[in-house]
Design a protein around this motif. Structure first.
Motif, PDB file in Angstrom:
ATOM      1  N   ALA A   1       0.857  -1.186   0.000  1.00 29.61           N
ATOM      2  CA  ALA A   1       0.000   0.000   0.000  1.00 29.61           C
ATOM      3  C   ALA A   1       0.890   1.232   0.000  1.00 29.61           C
ATOM      4  CB  ALA A   1      -0.865   0.008   1.260  1.00 29.61           C
ATOM      5  N   SER A   2       0.284   2.381  -0.170  1.00 30.67           N
ATOM      6  CA  SER A   2       1.069   3.607   0.019  1.00 30.67           C
ATOM      7  C   SER A   2       0.518   4.346   1.237  1.00 30.67           C
ATOM      8  CB  SER A   2       1.032   4.497  -1.222  1.00 30.67           C
ATOM      9  OG  SER A   2      -0.290   4.851  -1.516  1.00 30.67           O
ATOM     10  N   ILE A   3       1.422   5.045   1.903  1.00 35.91           N
ATOM     11  CA  ILE A   3       0.994   5.866   3.044  1.00 35.91           C
ATOM     12  C   ILE A   3       0.885   7.290   2.528  1.00 35.91           C
ATOM     13  CG2 ILE A   3       1.544   6.611   5.388  1.00 35.91           C
ATOM     14  CD1 ILE A   3       3.406   4.208   5.650  1.00 35.91           C
ATOM     15  N   LEU A   4      -0.337   7.816   2.530  1.00 37.44           N
ATOM     16  CA  LEU A   4      -0.517   9.172   2.016  1.00 37.44           C
ATOM     17  C   LEU A   4      -0.112  10.215   3.047  1.00 37.44           C
ATOM     18  CD1 LEU A   4      -3.965   8.890   0.179  1.00 37.44           C
ATOM     19  CD2 LEU A   4      -1.676   8.635  -0.762  1.00 37.44           C
ATOM     20  N   ASP A   5      -0.458   9.937   4.287  1.00 34.01           N
ATOM     21  CA  ASP A   5      -0.171  10.961   5.307  1.00 34.01           C
ATOM     22  C   ASP A   5      -0.342  10.376   6.713  1.00 34.01           C
ATOM     23  OD1 ASP A   5       0.494  13.469   6.236  1.00 34.01           O
ATOM     24  OD2 ASP A   5      -1.043  14.502   5.060  1.00 34.01           O
ATOM     25  N   ILE A   6       0.275  11.047   7.665  1.00 35.96           N
ATOM     26  CA  ILE A   6       0.113  10.683   9.076  1.00 35.96           C
ATOM     27  C   ILE A   6      -0.079  11.972   9.872  1.00 35.96           C
ATOM     28  CG2 ILE A   6       1.350   9.814  11.120  1.00 35.96           C
ATOM     29  CD1 ILE A   6       2.451   7.606   9.483  1.00 35.96           C
ATOM     30  N   ALA A   7      -0.989  11.944  10.817  1.00 34.08           N
ATOM     31  CA  ALA A   7      -1.195  13.128  11.661  1.00 34.08           C
ATOM     32  C   ALA A   7      -1.307  12.696  13.119  1.00 34.08           C
ATOM     33  CB  ALA A   7      -2.458  13.870  11.234  1.00 34.08           C
ATOM     34  N   MET A   8      -1.012  13.633  14.001  1.00 33.31           N
ATOM     35  CA  MET A   8      -1.097  13.322  15.430  1.00 33.31           C
ATOM     36  C   MET A   8      -1.861  14.442  16.131  1.00 33.31           C
ATOM     37  SD  MET A   8       2.704  11.844  16.277  1.00 33.31           S
ATOM     38  CE  MET A   8       3.699  13.198  15.718  1.00 33.31           C
ATOM     39  N   LEU A   9      -2.511  14.074  17.209  1.00 33.84           N
ATOM     40  CA  LEU A   9      -3.272  15.057  17.984  1.00 33.84           C
ATOM     41  C   LEU A   9      -3.048  14.742  19.457  1.00 33.84           C
ATOM     42  CD1 LEU A   9      -5.426  17.334  17.785  1.00 33.84           C
ATOM     43  CD2 LEU A   9      -7.164  15.536  17.766  1.00 33.84           C
ATOM     44  N   TYR A  10      -2.708  15.766  20.220  1.00 37.02           N
ATOM     45  CA  TYR A  10      -2.419  15.555  21.641  1.00 37.02           C
ATOM     46  C   TYR A  10      -3.540  16.119  22.508  1.00 37.02           C
ATOM     47  CZ  TYR A  10       0.104  15.834  26.088  1.00 37.02           C
ATOM     48  OH  TYR A  10       0.469  15.715  27.402  1.00 37.02           O
ATOM     49  N   LYS A  11      -4.045  15.306  23.385  1.00 34.90           N
ATOM     50  CA  LYS A  11      -5.075  15.680  24.357  1.00 34.90           C
ATOM     51  C   LYS A  11      -6.194  16.540  23.763  1.00 34.90           C
ATOM     52  CE  LYS A  11      -2.932  15.457  28.905  1.00 34.90           C
ATOM     53  NZ  LYS A  11      -2.396  16.201  30.031  1.00 34.90           N
ATOM     54  N   PRO A  12      -6.976  16.012  22.852  1.00 33.63           N
ATOM     55  CA  PRO A  12      -8.095  16.813  22.326  1.00 33.63           C
ATOM     56  C   PRO A  12      -9.098  17.108  23.444  1.00 33.63           C
ATOM     57  CG  PRO A  12      -8.263  14.525  21.610  1.00 33.63           C
ATOM     58  CD  PRO A  12      -6.937  14.654  22.292  1.00 33.63           C
ATOM     59  N   THR A  13      -9.676  18.299  23.389  1.00 29.34           N
ATOM     60  CA  THR A  13     -10.610  18.669  24.465  1.00 29.34           C
ATOM     61  C   THR A  13     -12.036  18.255  24.133  1.00 29.34           C
ATOM     62  OG1 THR A  13     -10.725  20.839  23.462  1.00 29.34           O
ATOM     63  CG2 THR A  13      -9.243  20.596  25.359  1.00 29.34           C
ATOM     64  N   SER A  14     -12.285  17.924  22.864  1.00 28.08           N
ATOM     65  CA  SER A  14     -13.635  17.496  22.475  1.00 28.08           C
ATOM     66  C   SER A  14     -13.548  16.585  21.261  1.00 28.08           C
ATOM     67  CB  SER A  14     -14.482  18.725  22.114  1.00 28.08           C
ATOM     68  OG  SER A  14     -13.922  19.324  20.961  1.00 28.08           O
ATOM     69  N   ASP A  15     -14.647  15.876  20.987  1.00 21.63           N
ATOM     70  CA  ASP A  15     -14.689  15.035  19.790  1.00 21.63           C
ATOM     71  C   ASP A  15     -14.683  15.891  18.513  1.00 21.63           C
ATOM     72  OD1 ASP A  15     -14.595  12.754  21.230  1.00 21.63           O
ATOM     73  OD2 ASP A  15     -16.708  12.216  21.004  1.00 21.63           O
ATOM     74  N   GLU A  16     -15.168  17.137  18.639  1.00 27.09           N
ATOM     75  CA  GLU A  16     -15.165  18.036  17.473  1.00 27.09           C
ATOM     76  C   GLU A  16     -13.726  18.282  17.015  1.00 27.09           C
ATOM     77  OE1 GLU A  16     -17.304  18.585  20.126  1.00 27.09           O
ATOM     78  OE2 GLU A  16     -18.876  17.775  18.812  1.00 27.09           O
ATOM     79  N   GLU A  17     -12.831  18.365  17.983  1.00 23.41           N
ATOM     80  CA  GLU A  17     -11.423  18.588  17.653  1.00 23.41           C
ATOM     81  C   GLU A  17     -10.852  17.382  16.890  1.00 23.41           C
ATOM     82  OE1 GLU A  17      -7.443  19.849  20.044  1.00 23.41           O
ATOM     83  OE2 GLU A  17      -9.323  20.091  21.142  1.00 23.41           O
ATOM     84  N   VAL A  18     -11.265  16.190  17.311  1.00 24.52           N
ATOM     85  CA  VAL A  18     -10.805  14.968  16.635  1.00 24.52           C
ATOM     86  C   VAL A  18     -11.392  14.925  15.220  1.00 24.52           C
ATOM     87  CG1 VAL A  18     -10.797  12.431  16.702  1.00 24.52           C
ATOM     88  CG2 VAL A  18     -10.680  13.728  18.839  1.00 24.52           C
ATOM     89  N   SER A  19     -12.681  15.249  15.138  1.00 29.64           N
ATOM     90  CA  SER A  19     -13.370  15.252  13.844  1.00 29.64           C
ATOM     91  C   SER A  19     -12.688  16.235  12.881  1.00 29.64           C
ATOM     92  CB  SER A  19     -14.831  15.641  14.082  1.00 29.64           C
ATOM     93  OG  SER A  19     -15.460  15.923  12.892  1.00 29.64           O
ATOM     94  N   LYS A  20     -12.326  17.386  13.405  1.00 27.36           N
ATOM     95  CA  LYS A  20     -11.666  18.408  12.566  1.00 27.36           C
ATOM     96  C   LYS A  20     -10.295  17.905  12.098  1.00 27.36           C
ATOM     97  CE  LYS A  20     -10.384  23.295  12.406  1.00 27.36           C
ATOM     98  NZ  LYS A  20      -9.117  23.018  11.774  1.00 27.36           N
ATOM     99  N   ALA A  21      -9.583  17.236  13.014  1.00 30.10           N
ATOM    100  CA  ALA A  21      -8.252  16.712  12.651  1.00 30.10           C
ATOM    101  C   ALA A  21      -8.372  15.696  11.509  1.00 30.10           C
ATOM    102  CB  ALA A  21      -7.593  16.071  13.867  1.00 30.10           C
ATOM    103  N   ILE A  22      -9.395  14.857  11.561  1.00 28.67           N
ATOM    104  CA  ILE A  22      -9.595  13.855  10.497  1.00 28.67           C
ATOM    105  C   ILE A  22      -9.938  14.553   9.181  1.00 28.67           C
ATOM    106  CG2 ILE A  22     -11.145  12.006   9.709  1.00 28.67           C
ATOM    107  CD1 ILE A  22     -11.295  11.024  12.626  1.00 28.67           C
ATOM    108  N   GLN A  23     -10.859  15.507   9.266  1.00 27.68           N
ATOM    109  CA  GLN A  23     -11.271  16.195   8.028  1.00 27.68           C
ATOM    110  C   GLN A  23     -10.133  17.028   7.436  1.00 27.68           C
ATOM    111  OE1 GLN A  23     -15.653  17.399   7.975  1.00 27.68           O
ATOM    112  NE2 GLN A  23     -15.231  17.085  10.148  1.00 27.68           N
ATOM    113  N   ASP A  24      -9.338  17.621   8.287  1.00 28.49           N
ATOM    114  CA  ASP A  24      -8.176  18.389   7.804  1.00 28.49           C
ATOM    115  C   ASP A  24      -7.177  17.475   7.105  1.00 28.49           C
ATOM    116  OD1 ASP A  24      -9.250  20.656   8.815  1.00 28.49           O
ATOM    117  OD2 ASP A  24      -7.911  20.833  10.552  1.00 28.49           O
ATOM    118  N   LEU A  25      -6.954  16.290   7.697  1.00 27.21           N
ATOM    119  CA  LEU A  25      -6.008  15.333   7.106  1.00 27.21           C
ATOM    120  C   LEU A  25      -6.488  14.897   5.718  1.00 27.21           C
ATOM    121  CD1 LEU A  25      -3.519  13.328   7.604  1.00 27.21           C
ATOM    122  CD2 LEU A  25      -5.237  11.690   8.321  1.00 27.21           C
TER     123      LEU A  25
END
Lengths: 86, 355
Positions: free
Chosen positions: B224-248
Protein backbone atom coordinates in the motif's frame (compact mmCIF):
# COMPACT_ATOMS: atom_id res chain seq x y z
CA UNK A 1 33.24 -31.76 45.38
CA UNK A 2 31.15 -33.47 42.65
CA UNK A 3 27.98 -31.99 44.13
CA UNK A 4 29.54 -28.54 44.06
CA UNK A 5 30.52 -28.97 40.39
CA UNK A 6 27.02 -30.06 39.42
CA UNK A 7 25.49 -27.15 41.32
CA UNK A 8 27.95 -24.77 39.70
CA UNK A 9 27.04 -26.03 36.24
CA UNK A 10 23.34 -25.54 36.96
CA UNK A 11 23.99 -21.98 38.16
CA UNK A 12 26.15 -21.27 35.12
CA UNK A 13 23.45 -22.52 32.72
CA UNK A 14 20.88 -20.29 34.42
CA UNK A 15 23.06 -17.19 34.73
CA UNK A 16 24.34 -17.35 31.15
CA UNK A 17 21.03 -18.51 29.68
CA UNK A 18 22.60 -21.52 27.95
CA UNK A 19 19.26 -22.64 26.51
CA UNK A 20 18.81 -26.36 25.99
CA UNK A 21 22.10 -27.28 27.70
CA UNK A 22 22.21 -29.80 30.58
CA UNK A 23 24.83 -29.93 33.38
CA UNK A 24 26.09 -33.34 32.19
CA UNK A 25 26.89 -31.84 28.79
CA UNK A 26 29.51 -29.51 30.29
CA UNK A 27 32.90 -31.19 30.65
CA UNK A 28 34.42 -30.32 34.04
CA UNK A 29 37.91 -29.92 32.58
CA UNK A 30 36.98 -28.17 29.31
CA UNK A 31 37.84 -24.45 28.93
CA UNK A 32 34.87 -22.17 29.50
CA UNK A 33 36.22 -19.36 27.30
CA UNK A 34 37.44 -19.46 23.72
CA UNK A 35 37.03 -23.13 22.87
CA UNK A 36 34.67 -25.30 24.92
CA UNK A 37 31.62 -23.28 25.88
CA UNK A 38 32.87 -20.24 23.95
CA UNK A 39 32.06 -17.68 26.64
CA UNK A 40 33.13 -14.04 26.27
CA UNK A 41 33.97 -11.00 28.40
CA UNK A 42 30.34 -10.21 29.28
CA UNK A 43 29.95 -13.79 30.51
CA UNK A 44 33.06 -13.24 32.66
CA UNK A 45 31.24 -10.36 34.37
CA UNK A 46 28.21 -12.59 34.89
CA UNK A 47 30.47 -15.24 36.48
CA UNK A 48 31.98 -12.68 38.86
CA UNK A 49 28.43 -11.73 39.93
CA UNK A 50 27.54 -15.43 40.24
CA UNK A 51 30.44 -16.13 42.61
CA UNK A 52 29.71 -13.11 44.74
CA UNK A 53 25.96 -13.63 44.89
CA UNK A 54 25.93 -17.40 45.50
CA UNK A 55 29.21 -18.00 47.39
CA UNK A 56 30.00 -14.58 48.82
CA UNK A 57 33.40 -14.73 47.11
CA UNK A 58 34.86 -11.62 45.53
CA UNK A 59 37.45 -11.70 42.75
CA UNK A 60 39.69 -8.82 43.81
CA UNK A 61 42.44 -9.21 41.21
CA UNK A 62 41.32 -9.53 37.54
CA UNK A 63 44.40 -11.75 36.92
CA UNK A 64 42.86 -14.34 39.27
CA UNK A 65 39.78 -14.44 37.05
CA UNK A 66 41.71 -16.02 34.19
CA UNK A 67 42.81 -18.94 36.34
CA UNK A 68 39.58 -19.26 38.33
CA UNK A 69 37.25 -19.20 35.33
CA UNK A 70 39.32 -21.58 33.20
CA UNK A 71 36.96 -24.52 33.75
CA UNK A 72 34.34 -25.92 36.11
CA UNK A 73 37.15 -27.83 37.86
CA UNK A 74 39.14 -24.64 38.57
CA UNK A 75 36.05 -22.74 39.69
CA UNK A 76 35.06 -25.52 42.10
CA UNK A 77 38.61 -25.75 43.51
CA UNK A 78 38.71 -21.99 44.02
CA UNK A 79 35.33 -21.95 45.80
CA UNK A 80 36.34 -24.86 48.02
CA UNK A 81 39.68 -23.29 48.95
CA UNK A 82 37.97 -20.01 49.86
CA UNK A 83 35.35 -21.80 51.93
CA UNK A 84 38.01 -23.77 53.80
CA UNK A 85 40.11 -20.69 54.55
CA UNK A 86 37.11 -18.66 55.72
CA UNK B 1 6.46 17.59 -5.45
CA UNK B 2 5.95 15.24 -2.53
CA UNK B 3 7.17 11.71 -3.18
CA UNK B 4 4.80 8.82 -2.53
CA UNK B 5 5.77 6.49 0.28
CA UNK B 6 5.20 2.78 -0.24
CA UNK B 7 5.06 -0.11 2.21
CA UNK B 8 7.12 -2.79 0.47
CA UNK B 9 7.67 -5.29 3.26
CA UNK B 10 5.81 -6.16 6.43
CA UNK B 11 6.06 -8.62 9.31
CA UNK B 12 4.32 -9.04 12.65
CA UNK B 13 4.77 -11.21 15.69
CA UNK B 14 1.58 -10.86 17.67
CA UNK B 15 -0.76 -12.86 19.91
CA UNK B 16 -2.20 -14.19 16.61
CA UNK B 17 -0.57 -16.41 13.97
CA UNK B 18 0.71 -13.50 11.91
CA UNK B 19 4.36 -14.43 11.41
CA UNK B 20 4.64 -17.59 9.33
CA UNK B 21 2.79 -18.13 6.07
CA UNK B 22 0.16 -15.95 4.52
CA UNK B 23 -2.66 -16.47 6.99
CA UNK B 24 -4.93 -13.51 7.63
CA UNK B 25 -6.96 -14.37 10.74
CA UNK B 26 -8.49 -17.56 9.35
CA UNK B 27 -8.48 -18.99 12.90
CA UNK B 28 -8.19 -16.15 15.45
CA UNK B 29 -6.78 -17.14 18.83
CA UNK B 30 -8.73 -16.16 21.94
CA UNK B 31 -7.29 -15.42 25.38
CA UNK B 32 -9.21 -15.45 28.63
CA UNK B 33 -6.90 -13.81 31.17
CA UNK B 34 -6.74 -10.18 29.89
CA UNK B 35 -2.98 -10.64 29.37
CA UNK B 36 -2.08 -11.42 25.78
CA UNK B 37 1.33 -12.80 24.86
CA UNK B 38 2.72 -13.28 21.36
CA UNK B 39 2.79 -16.59 19.53
CA UNK B 40 6.50 -17.38 19.63
CA UNK B 41 8.22 -17.96 16.31
CA UNK B 42 11.19 -20.23 15.62
CA UNK B 43 13.67 -17.49 16.54
CA UNK B 44 16.65 -19.74 15.79
CA UNK B 45 15.83 -19.36 12.09
CA UNK B 46 16.71 -15.67 12.32
CA UNK B 47 19.24 -15.39 15.14
CA UNK B 48 22.54 -17.22 15.42
CA UNK B 49 22.94 -19.54 18.46
CA UNK B 50 25.75 -17.48 20.02
CA UNK B 51 23.63 -14.32 20.05
CA UNK B 52 20.28 -15.83 20.95
CA UNK B 53 21.15 -16.82 24.51
CA UNK B 54 21.93 -13.25 25.46
CA UNK B 55 18.81 -11.81 23.88
CA UNK B 56 15.76 -11.01 25.96
CA UNK B 57 12.32 -12.10 24.79
CA UNK B 58 11.44 -8.72 23.21
CA UNK B 59 14.80 -8.59 21.43
CA UNK B 60 14.21 -12.03 19.89
CA UNK B 61 10.66 -11.09 18.89
CA UNK B 62 11.60 -7.71 17.43
CA UNK B 63 14.79 -8.77 15.69
CA UNK B 64 13.09 -11.75 14.01
CA UNK B 65 10.20 -9.53 12.89
CA UNK B 66 12.60 -6.95 11.49
CA UNK B 67 14.50 -9.62 9.52
CA UNK B 68 11.27 -11.03 8.14
CA UNK B 69 10.07 -7.57 7.00
CA UNK B 70 13.41 -6.99 5.26
CA UNK B 71 13.15 -10.41 3.59
CA UNK B 72 9.56 -9.66 2.57
CA UNK B 73 10.64 -6.43 0.89
CA UNK B 74 13.49 -8.21 -0.89
CA UNK B 75 16.05 -5.57 0.07
CA UNK B 76 19.66 -6.25 1.02
CA UNK B 77 20.58 -2.96 2.62
CA UNK B 78 18.83 -0.27 4.62
CA UNK B 79 19.30 3.49 4.59
CA UNK B 80 17.86 3.94 8.07
CA UNK B 81 16.40 2.04 10.99
CA UNK B 82 13.70 3.83 12.97
CA UNK B 83 11.72 2.26 15.77
CA UNK B 84 9.10 3.33 18.26
CA UNK B 85 8.39 1.91 21.69
CA UNK B 86 6.68 3.24 24.79
CA UNK B 87 8.47 1.04 27.28
CA UNK B 88 11.35 -0.43 25.27
CA UNK B 89 12.80 -3.55 26.85
CA UNK B 90 10.70 -3.18 30.01
CA UNK B 91 11.23 -6.72 31.28
CA UNK B 92 15.01 -6.24 31.46
CA UNK B 93 14.57 -2.75 32.92
CA UNK B 94 12.42 -4.23 35.68
CA UNK B 95 14.92 -7.06 36.24
CA UNK B 96 17.77 -4.59 36.56
CA UNK B 97 15.92 -2.18 38.84
CA UNK B 98 14.60 -4.99 41.05
CA UNK B 99 18.07 -6.48 41.45
CA UNK B 100 19.38 -3.01 42.40
CA UNK B 101 16.69 -2.84 45.04
CA UNK B 102 17.00 -6.38 46.38
CA UNK B 103 20.78 -6.53 46.31
CA UNK B 104 21.39 -3.11 47.75
CA UNK B 105 22.91 -1.81 44.49
CA UNK B 106 25.58 -4.54 44.55
CA UNK B 107 26.29 -7.54 42.30
CA UNK B 108 24.27 -6.34 39.31
CA UNK B 109 24.07 -8.52 36.23
CA UNK B 110 25.46 -6.73 33.17
CA UNK B 111 23.28 -8.42 30.53
CA UNK B 112 19.92 -7.13 31.80
CA UNK B 113 21.37 -3.62 32.10
CA UNK B 114 22.84 -3.69 28.58
CA UNK B 115 19.50 -4.75 27.11
CA UNK B 116 17.30 -2.50 29.15
CA UNK B 117 17.56 0.47 26.81
CA UNK B 118 14.82 1.45 24.39
CA UNK B 119 17.20 1.42 21.43
CA UNK B 120 18.53 -2.12 21.98
CA UNK B 121 16.28 -3.37 19.17
CA UNK B 122 17.32 -0.88 16.49
CA UNK B 123 20.94 -1.30 17.63
CA UNK B 124 20.91 -5.08 17.22
CA UNK B 125 19.26 -4.85 13.79
CA UNK B 126 21.89 -2.29 12.73
CA UNK B 127 24.79 -4.42 14.00
CA UNK B 128 23.56 -7.52 12.22
CA UNK B 129 22.63 -5.72 9.01
CA UNK B 130 25.91 -3.74 9.13
CA UNK B 131 23.81 -0.59 8.72
CA UNK B 132 25.89 2.34 9.92
CA UNK B 133 23.49 5.06 8.85
CA UNK B 134 20.62 6.84 10.60
CA UNK B 135 19.32 4.93 13.61
CA UNK B 136 16.70 6.33 15.91
CA UNK B 137 14.15 5.18 18.49
CA UNK B 138 11.14 7.27 19.43
CA UNK B 139 9.81 6.97 22.96
CA UNK B 140 6.67 9.09 22.79
CA UNK B 141 4.13 7.00 24.67
CA UNK B 142 1.06 6.40 22.50
CA UNK B 143 2.60 8.23 19.56
CA UNK B 144 5.94 6.41 19.51
CA UNK B 145 5.18 4.47 16.33
CA UNK B 146 3.53 7.38 14.50
CA UNK B 147 6.57 9.55 15.31
CA UNK B 148 8.96 6.96 13.88
CA UNK B 149 6.84 6.65 10.73
CA UNK B 150 6.73 10.44 10.22
CA UNK B 151 10.51 10.57 10.58
CA UNK B 152 10.88 7.78 8.01
CA UNK B 153 8.53 9.51 5.57
CA UNK B 154 10.56 12.72 5.85
CA UNK B 155 13.74 10.78 5.10
CA UNK B 156 12.11 9.22 2.03
CA UNK B 157 11.32 12.77 0.82
CA UNK B 158 14.99 13.60 1.32
CA UNK B 159 16.09 10.75 -0.91
CA UNK B 160 16.57 7.65 1.24
CA UNK B 161 15.52 4.49 -0.57
CA UNK B 162 14.66 1.79 1.95
CA UNK B 163 13.90 2.41 5.61
CA UNK B 164 13.01 -0.11 8.27
CA UNK B 165 10.32 1.20 10.62
CA UNK B 166 8.94 -0.74 13.55
CA UNK B 167 6.87 -0.61 16.68
CA UNK B 168 7.40 -3.04 19.54
CA UNK B 169 6.27 -3.59 23.11
CA UNK B 170 6.34 -6.43 25.61
CA UNK B 171 3.92 -7.31 28.35
CA UNK B 172 5.37 -7.61 31.84
CA UNK B 173 3.74 -8.81 35.04
CA UNK B 174 5.07 -5.89 37.10
CA UNK B 175 3.79 -3.30 34.70
CA UNK B 176 0.47 -5.13 34.46
CA UNK B 177 0.05 -5.21 38.23
CA UNK B 178 0.93 -1.54 38.68
CA UNK B 179 -1.35 -0.31 35.88
CA UNK B 180 -4.10 -2.65 37.06
CA UNK B 181 -4.29 -0.57 40.24
CA UNK B 182 -5.27 2.46 38.15
CA UNK B 183 -7.92 0.50 36.22
CA UNK B 184 -6.08 0.14 32.92
CA UNK B 185 -7.26 -3.46 32.65
CA UNK B 186 -10.63 -5.16 33.02
CA UNK B 187 -11.36 -6.46 36.52
CA UNK B 188 -13.02 -9.67 35.31
CA UNK B 189 -11.38 -12.01 32.89
CA UNK B 190 -13.06 -11.88 29.50
CA UNK B 191 -12.75 -13.75 26.23
CA UNK B 192 -10.48 -11.45 24.19
CA UNK B 193 -12.42 -12.04 20.98
CA UNK B 194 -15.55 -10.71 22.72
CA UNK B 195 -13.78 -7.53 23.85
CA UNK B 196 -16.53 -5.13 22.80
CA UNK B 197 -19.25 -7.14 24.53
CA UNK B 198 -17.91 -6.23 27.95
CA UNK B 199 -19.27 -2.77 28.69
CA UNK B 200 -16.96 -1.87 31.56
CA UNK B 201 -13.90 0.17 32.37
CA UNK B 202 -10.49 -1.20 31.35
CA UNK B 203 -9.16 -3.20 28.43
CA UNK B 204 -6.82 -6.16 27.84
CA UNK B 205 -3.02 -5.93 27.90
CA UNK B 206 -1.12 -6.89 24.79
CA UNK B 207 2.24 -6.95 23.12
CA UNK B 208 3.88 -7.44 19.76
CA UNK B 209 6.45 -6.34 17.21
CA UNK B 210 5.39 -4.99 13.84
CA UNK B 211 7.96 -3.94 11.25
CA UNK B 212 7.72 -2.35 7.81
CA UNK B 213 10.14 -1.56 5.03
CA UNK B 214 9.06 1.68 3.42
CA UNK B 215 10.40 3.08 0.19
CA UNK B 216 9.96 5.89 -2.32
CA UNK B 217 9.60 3.33 -5.09
CA UNK B 218 6.70 1.05 -5.83
CA UNK B 219 7.51 -2.53 -6.83
CA UNK B 220 6.03 -6.03 -7.00
CA UNK B 221 6.28 -6.31 -3.20
CA UNK B 222 4.22 -3.18 -2.49
CA UNK B 223 1.32 -3.56 -0.06
CA UNK B 224 0.00 0.00 0.00
CA UNK B 225 1.07 3.61 0.02
CA UNK B 226 0.99 5.87 3.04
CA UNK B 227 -0.52 9.17 2.02
CA UNK B 228 -0.17 10.96 5.31
CA UNK B 229 0.11 10.68 9.08
CA UNK B 230 -1.20 13.13 11.66
CA UNK B 231 -1.10 13.32 15.43
CA UNK B 232 -3.27 15.06 17.98
CA UNK B 233 -2.42 15.56 21.64
CA UNK B 234 -5.08 15.68 24.36
CA UNK B 235 -8.10 16.81 22.33
CA UNK B 236 -10.61 18.67 24.46
CA UNK B 237 -13.63 17.50 22.47
CA UNK B 238 -14.69 15.03 19.79
CA UNK B 239 -15.16 18.04 17.47
CA UNK B 240 -11.42 18.59 17.65
CA UNK B 241 -10.80 14.97 16.63
CA UNK B 242 -13.37 15.25 13.84
CA UNK B 243 -11.67 18.41 12.57
CA UNK B 244 -8.25 16.71 12.65
CA UNK B 245 -9.60 13.86 10.50
CA UNK B 246 -11.27 16.20 8.03
CA UNK B 247 -8.18 18.39 7.80
CA UNK B 248 -6.01 15.33 7.11
CA UNK B 249 -8.35 14.18 4.34
CA UNK B 250 -8.63 17.68 2.84
CA UNK B 251 -4.84 18.03 2.83
CA UNK B 252 -4.77 14.94 0.61
CA UNK B 253 -7.64 16.15 -1.61
CA UNK B 254 -10.04 13.62 -0.14
CA UNK B 255 -13.28 13.71 1.82
CA UNK B 256 -14.88 11.26 4.24
CA UNK B 257 -16.83 9.86 1.25
CA UNK B 258 -13.57 8.61 -0.28
CA UNK B 259 -12.63 6.55 2.76
CA UNK B 260 -13.75 2.93 2.37
CA UNK B 261 -12.80 1.67 5.79
CA UNK B 262 -12.47 3.36 9.18
CA UNK B 263 -10.00 1.18 11.08
CA UNK B 264 -10.06 2.01 14.77
CA UNK B 265 -8.20 1.27 17.98
CA UNK B 266 -11.42 0.38 19.87
CA UNK B 267 -10.28 -1.39 23.01
CA UNK B 268 -13.48 -2.19 24.91
CA UNK B 269 -12.93 0.39 27.67
CA UNK B 270 -16.31 2.10 28.02
CA UNK B 271 -14.66 5.31 29.24
CA UNK B 272 -12.44 5.60 26.15
CA UNK B 273 -14.22 4.18 23.11
CA UNK B 274 -16.95 6.80 22.59
CA UNK B 275 -14.76 9.00 20.35
CA UNK B 276 -14.41 6.20 17.79
CA UNK B 277 -18.18 5.56 17.79
CA UNK B 278 -18.90 9.28 17.43
CA UNK B 279 -16.48 9.59 14.48
CA UNK B 280 -18.02 6.50 12.87
CA UNK B 281 -21.50 7.97 13.25
CA UNK B 282 -20.72 11.54 12.25
CA UNK B 283 -18.09 11.06 9.55
CA UNK B 284 -18.28 7.47 8.33
CA UNK B 285 -21.95 6.49 8.78
CA UNK B 286 -22.10 4.54 5.52
CA UNK B 287 -18.62 2.99 5.87
CA UNK B 288 -17.31 -0.17 7.45
CA UNK B 289 -15.86 0.29 10.91
CA UNK B 290 -13.12 -2.16 11.93
CA UNK B 291 -11.06 -2.78 15.06
CA UNK B 292 -8.01 -4.87 15.95
CA UNK B 293 -7.20 -4.71 19.67
CA UNK B 294 -9.21 -7.86 20.47
CA UNK B 295 -6.46 -9.60 18.46
CA UNK B 296 -3.36 -7.89 19.85
CA UNK B 297 -4.37 -6.24 23.13
CA UNK B 298 -3.63 -2.67 24.16
CA UNK B 299 -0.09 -1.30 24.16
CA UNK B 300 1.64 1.95 23.32
CA UNK B 301 2.64 0.87 19.83
CA UNK B 302 -0.50 -1.13 19.01
CA UNK B 303 -1.17 1.14 15.98
CA UNK B 304 1.79 -0.58 14.32
CA UNK B 305 -0.31 -3.76 14.45
CA UNK B 306 -3.17 -1.69 13.01
CA UNK B 307 -0.90 -0.68 10.14
CA UNK B 308 -0.02 -4.35 9.54
CA UNK B 309 -3.77 -5.14 9.40
CA UNK B 310 -4.42 -2.23 7.02
CA UNK B 311 -1.53 -3.28 4.76
CA UNK B 312 -2.89 -6.83 4.55
CA UNK B 313 -6.43 -5.62 3.76
CA UNK B 314 -5.20 -3.34 0.99
CA UNK B 315 -2.96 -5.95 -0.60
CA UNK B 316 -5.38 -8.87 -0.31
CA UNK B 317 -8.49 -6.73 -0.93
CA UNK B 318 -10.18 -8.82 1.70
CA UNK B 319 -11.52 -8.03 5.18
CA UNK B 320 -11.71 -10.97 7.61
CA UNK B 321 -15.03 -11.08 9.51
CA UNK B 322 -13.23 -10.97 12.85
CA UNK B 323 -12.23 -7.32 12.20
CA UNK B 324 -15.73 -5.90 11.73
CA UNK B 325 -17.37 -3.69 14.30
CA UNK B 326 -19.85 -2.42 11.70
CA UNK B 327 -20.11 -3.97 8.25
CA UNK B 328 -21.07 -2.12 5.08
CA UNK B 329 -20.91 -3.58 1.60
CA UNK B 330 -17.79 -2.55 -0.32
CA UNK B 331 -16.59 -3.79 -3.71
CA UNK B 332 -13.00 -2.83 -3.16
CA UNK B 333 -10.93 -1.07 -0.55
CA UNK B 334 -9.04 1.90 -1.92
CA UNK B 335 -8.57 4.18 1.09
CA UNK B 336 -8.26 3.24 4.75
CA UNK B 337 -8.13 5.68 7.63
CA UNK B 338 -6.39 4.15 10.64
CA UNK B 339 -7.29 6.02 13.83
CA UNK B 340 -5.87 5.00 17.18
CA UNK B 341 -5.75 6.76 20.48
CA UNK B 342 -3.99 5.91 23.71
CA UNK B 343 -6.23 6.77 26.66
CA UNK B 344 -7.67 9.69 24.68
CA UNK B 345 -4.36 11.51 25.18
CA UNK B 346 -2.37 10.55 22.09
CA UNK B 347 -4.38 10.32 18.86
CA UNK B 348 -2.69 9.06 15.71
CA UNK B 349 -4.14 9.02 12.17
CA UNK B 350 -2.71 7.21 9.18
CA UNK B 351 -4.17 7.50 5.71
CA UNK B 352 -3.43 4.59 3.39
CA UNK B 353 -4.14 3.89 -0.26
CA UNK B 354 -4.38 0.70 -2.31
CA UNK B 355 -1.71 0.44 -5.03
Amino acid sequence: MEDLKTKLKEQLIEALNLEGMKPEEIDNAAPLFGEGLGLDSIDALELIVLLEKNYNIRIEDPKDGRKVFHSIDTMAEFIQSKQLSA
Amino acid sequence: MIKSVYINGIAAISPQNTFEGDDFFSAPISFDDNYLLVQDADYKKYINPVQIRRMSRILKISYSTARKAIEDAGVVSLDAIITGSGYGCIDDTEKFLLSMLHQNEQMLNPTAFMQSTHNSVSGIVALNMKCNSYNFTYVHRGLSFESSMIDAMIHIQEGMKNILVGGFEENSKNHYQVTNKISFWKKNNINSLELLADNNIGTIAGEGANFFVISGEKNEHTYASILDIAMLYKPTSDEEVSKAIQDLLAKNNLTTDDVDVYLTGLNGDNTLDSTYYNMAEKLFASKSMLYFKHLCGEYYTAPSFGLWVASMILKKQMIPDILYCKKQATNSVKYILLHNHYRNINHGFCLLKHE
